[in-house]
Scaffold this active site. Structure first.
Site: not given
Length: 400
Positions: A94-95, A200, A281, A360
């Site tokens: 992820n981020r 993923h 998302d 996920e």
């Protein structure tokens, strides 16, 4: 996750429809390693330790390949979009905000950015799935392979993508009766470092064969322990706030199972997946009362089901967050495999917008930049301590 897609012609492969595989102890001619168990067949590849095919027999007795991927294993490393098909994003999934984090040694670490480029930052302003050469861009080594199980390993060097310390990982996939288990272990050997992995996988439980409803918006989704989401800004970076998902709201999948498409008629769906984005998302928290055994029947964290195919997927995991992406970035240019969909003889069918769902399991996203959440023991690991471990079980059933 957002994609920048290219014309379909850039992806077409001259690969014939797959014939029935059999176990040989070696990869097939397309580079895939096949696993078998009662009611389930799947293939995996070293690139990204990725799942590439997964067959379940639907309610009409037809084998459906229900995950996205490419026909040939060699194409994963050269496709220009890299949609993270079925891979293990790492070293941190992820981020990561501003592509930076600080450990308790006080040192700031700068990770290679790869998302949301600007004029001032042409490479991007944040890092997604471990950077431009994250784990699912790399070839793992096959260290064990049997008819029903495979283990991949990767050594991630000190400093790769900016992360401190070497990490050795082992990714094991095992099939049993209509079940796919995954166990991911990552061991830091030289320095303290953040680690958060995931699987993923892109799902369409109709195998892209449902011409009446070609998207996955007809799939019924359920998150029984997830009444809260991680609040994010317009580029999906966590703000630090935890948001409730009230009953009946756009992100309510906890009060009862609901078709994903039902949320598109609710207030808040526009911008729900970032600025200018309509769909999902989102990262939901998984709130189970301690202590608990994640394998217990009553601790299922998510389910996805299709009435059309009759296929239902139930997920158990030891992780405490769950991301769902409704394939908002698809536009018909990404091809389905030769094993999927109706056979119209053209080989040119693509995945349209909302045509799939990514599920996920993971921990709280960007937890390394929010110490107030207390996720350090789940996301920061050091040599000699407990390794990072992720476990997830996918169990399939078919309703007539």
């Amino acid at each position: 996750m957002r994609l920048s897609l290219l014309p379909l012609g850039a992806f077409l492969l001259a690969t014939p429809t797959l014939s029935a595989p059999s176990f040989t102890g070696e990869p097939d001619s397309s580079g895939k390693y096949w696993l078998f168990a009662p009611g389930i067949t799947a293939s995996f590849i070293p690139y990204g330790a990725s799942i590439s095919n997964l067959f379940i027999t639907d309610k009409n007795g037809i084998d459906r390949d229900i995950v996205l991927g490419f026909d040939n294993a060699t194409y994963y490393s050269v496709d220009p979009v890299h949609p993270h098909f079925g891979g293990v994003p790492g070293r941190y999934a992820n981020r990561i905000k501003n592509s930076t984090f600080t450990l308790d040694d006080g040192e700031d670490y700068h990770i290679r950015p790869n998302e949301n480029p600007t004029a001032a930052h042409p490479a991007g302003v944040n890092t997604l799935h471990g950077g431009p050469d994250g784990w699912d861009h790399r070839n793992f080594t096959v260290v064990s392979y049997t008819k029903s199980s495979i283990t991949f390993s990767l050594v991630d060097p000190d400093g790769k993508e900016g992360f401190p310390g070497e990490v050795i990982s082992y990714i094991t996939y095992t099939l049993s009766n209509r079940t796919w288990d995954a166990k991911m272990v990552a061991i830091p050997t030289t320095k303290k470092t953040p680690i958060m992995l995931s699987s993923h996988t892109y799902w369409n439980l109709d195998g892209f064969a449902n011409t009446e409803a070609p998207t996955a918006l007809n799939h019924t989704f359920y998150l029984p322990f997830s009444g809260q989401t991680v609040a994010v800004d317009s580029i999906l970076i966590p703000t630090g706030e935890i948001s409730p998902a009230p009953k009946g709201s756009v992100n309510d999948f906890w009060s009862a199972p609901r078709q994903i498409g039902e949320g598109f008629s609710l207030e808040g769906i526009e911008g729900n997946c970032g600025g200018g984005c309509t769909g999902y998302d989102n990262c939901w928290l998984v709130n189970r009362n301690y202590p608990y055994d994640w394998r217990s029947e009553d601790k299922m964290v998510a389910s996805l089901a299709s009435e059309w195919s009759g296929i239902k997927l139930e997920i158990w995991s030891d992780q405490e967050a769950f991301q769902m992406y409704s394939c908002n970035g698809m536009n018909g240019s990404m091809p389905i495999k030769a094993t999927q969909g109706r056979d119209d003889g053209t080989g040119s069918r693509g995945v349209e917008k909302y045509g799939c769902v990514v599920l996920e399991v993971q921990d709280w996203i960007d937890g390394i930049n929010h110490p107030e959440w207390g996720r350090g023991p789940k996301q920061i690991f050091e040599p000699g301590g407990d390794p990072y471990v992720l476990q997830v079980r996918h169990r399939f059933s078919v309703d007539a």
